[in-house]
Scaffold this motif. Sequence first.
Motif, PDB file in Angstrom:
ATOM      1  N   ASP A 125      39.456 -42.576  10.476  1.00 18.78           N
ATOM      2  CA  ASP A 125      38.970 -43.900  10.858  1.00 18.78           C
ATOM      3  C   ASP A 125      38.171 -44.466   9.695  1.00 18.78           C
ATOM      4  O   ASP A 125      37.750 -43.735   8.795  1.00 18.78           O
ATOM      5  CB  ASP A 125      38.077 -43.827  12.108  1.00 18.78           C
ATOM      6  N   HIS A 126      37.940 -45.781   9.732  1.00 17.05           N
ATOM      7  CA  HIS A 126      37.157 -46.425   8.685  1.00 17.05           C
ATOM      8  C   HIS A 126      35.681 -46.086   8.879  1.00 17.05           C
ATOM      9  O   HIS A 126      35.146 -46.190   9.984  1.00 17.05           O
ATOM     10  CB  HIS A 126      37.372 -47.941   8.735  1.00 17.05           C
ATOM     11  N   SER A 127      35.024 -45.688   7.798  1.00 19.87           N
ATOM     12  CA  SER A 127      33.637 -45.255   7.906  1.00 19.87           C
ATOM     13  C   SER A 127      32.689 -46.401   8.237  1.00 19.87           C
ATOM     14  O   SER A 127      31.623 -46.182   8.826  1.00 19.87           O
ATOM     15  CB  SER A 127      33.186 -44.601   6.592  1.00 19.87           C
ATOM     16  N   GLY A 128      33.085 -47.631   7.885  1.00 17.00           N
ATOM     17  CA  GLY A 128      32.218 -48.766   8.169  1.00 17.00           C
ATOM     18  C   GLY A 128      32.450 -49.385   9.530  1.00 17.00           C
ATOM     19  O   GLY A 128      31.510 -49.803  10.201  1.00 17.00           O
ATOM     20  N   GLY A 129      33.699 -49.407   9.940  1.00 16.06           N
ATOM     21  CA  GLY A 129      34.033 -50.103  11.181  1.00 16.06           C
ATOM     22  C   GLY A 129      34.014 -49.243  12.424  1.00 16.06           C
ATOM     23  O   GLY A 129      34.202 -49.753  13.530  1.00 16.06           O
ATOM     24  N   THR A 130      33.825 -47.934  12.258  1.00 17.11           N
ATOM     25  CA  THR A 130      33.842 -47.023  13.412  1.00 17.11           C
ATOM     26  C   THR A 130      32.417 -46.631  13.783  1.00 17.11           C
ATOM     27  O   THR A 130      31.705 -46.051  12.967  1.00 17.11           O
ATOM     28  CB  THR A 130      34.647 -45.749  13.096  1.00 17.11           C
ATOM     29  N   ARG A 181      34.131 -41.081  17.197  1.00 16.17           N
ATOM     30  CA  ARG A 181      34.652 -40.414  16.001  1.00 16.17           C
ATOM     31  C   ARG A 181      35.119 -38.992  16.310  1.00 16.17           C
ATOM     32  O   ARG A 181      34.429 -38.254  17.017  1.00 16.17           O
ATOM     33  CB  ARG A 181      33.575 -40.351  14.912  1.00 16.17           C
ATOM     34  N   THR A 197      35.209 -43.560   2.157  1.00 14.02           N
ATOM     35  CA  THR A 197      35.117 -44.595   3.188  1.00 14.02           C
ATOM     36  C   THR A 197      35.909 -44.246   4.440  1.00 14.02           C
ATOM     37  O   THR A 197      36.316 -45.123   5.195  1.00 14.02           O
ATOM     38  CB  THR A 197      35.624 -45.946   2.633  1.00 14.02           C
ATOM     39  N   LYS A 198      36.123 -42.942   4.670  1.00 14.45           N
ATOM     40  CA  LYS A 198      36.907 -42.512   5.826  1.00 14.45           C
ATOM     41  C   LYS A 198      36.172 -41.468   6.662  1.00 14.45           C
ATOM     42  O   LYS A 198      35.420 -40.652   6.129  1.00 14.45           O
ATOM     43  CB  LYS A 198      38.236 -41.893   5.375  1.00 14.45           C
TER      44      LYS A 198
END
Length: 215
Positions: free
Chosen positions: A6-11, A18, A72-73
């Motif tokens: 998943d995206h580290s910023g949007g999750t 997560r 970023t993941k």
Amino acid sequence: LDGEADHSGGTPMGIMYRRDANLAGARIACALDDLCDRYLSNGADLVQTQGVLNSDRSLNVRNPLVYSSGLTKVSAQQYSEWDFRSNDDQFLKEYVSLACKLIPEVASRHRVGCRIEEISTSAALAETNRQILGVIQAVTESLGYQSQCMPSGPGHDAAIVASQKYSKARSGLLIPVGMIFTPCRNGKSHDPSEYATPSQITKGANVLAQTMYEL
């Protein structure tokens, strides 16, 4: 450990959002360390080491998702290799069984899939030959050297020899073994800084030579 990228910023944070394989792996490492500490505090003969983390070339080929990790993941996959050792075979079997039960429990709490594979196993050498050990100790004392009796952690060397038998022309008994250790600076081994002084090497050679003569 199989999570989900998943995206580290949007999750959002939290295990309900997560399925982070790296986080689960870190918690497993801490849980195993706590388990080990509990048994060590009760006098168990035990060492455990996380020797590999996402760095075995052959496993990377079989599990290419490990390459998908990034800054970023949320990590989708992680693996590690653990080494468990004890001079007590029965205790070690029981301990590894507990570890293999604990690992999926922690993974499950983080909603991460878990697969465990045994790489190899071998029997420990509970003790070396008492006669040889007695001669080594007597020789060391006669030469005026300081020494202490201690277990050998490696599963090769004497442990392999001691599991073999004399030829059929001999007695058919297991081969008696003993070991002599010489100290290294700061106790370092398997590291570029490993160093034994000429004096320590000489003492070890003297003990070996005199032991062979006595035997």
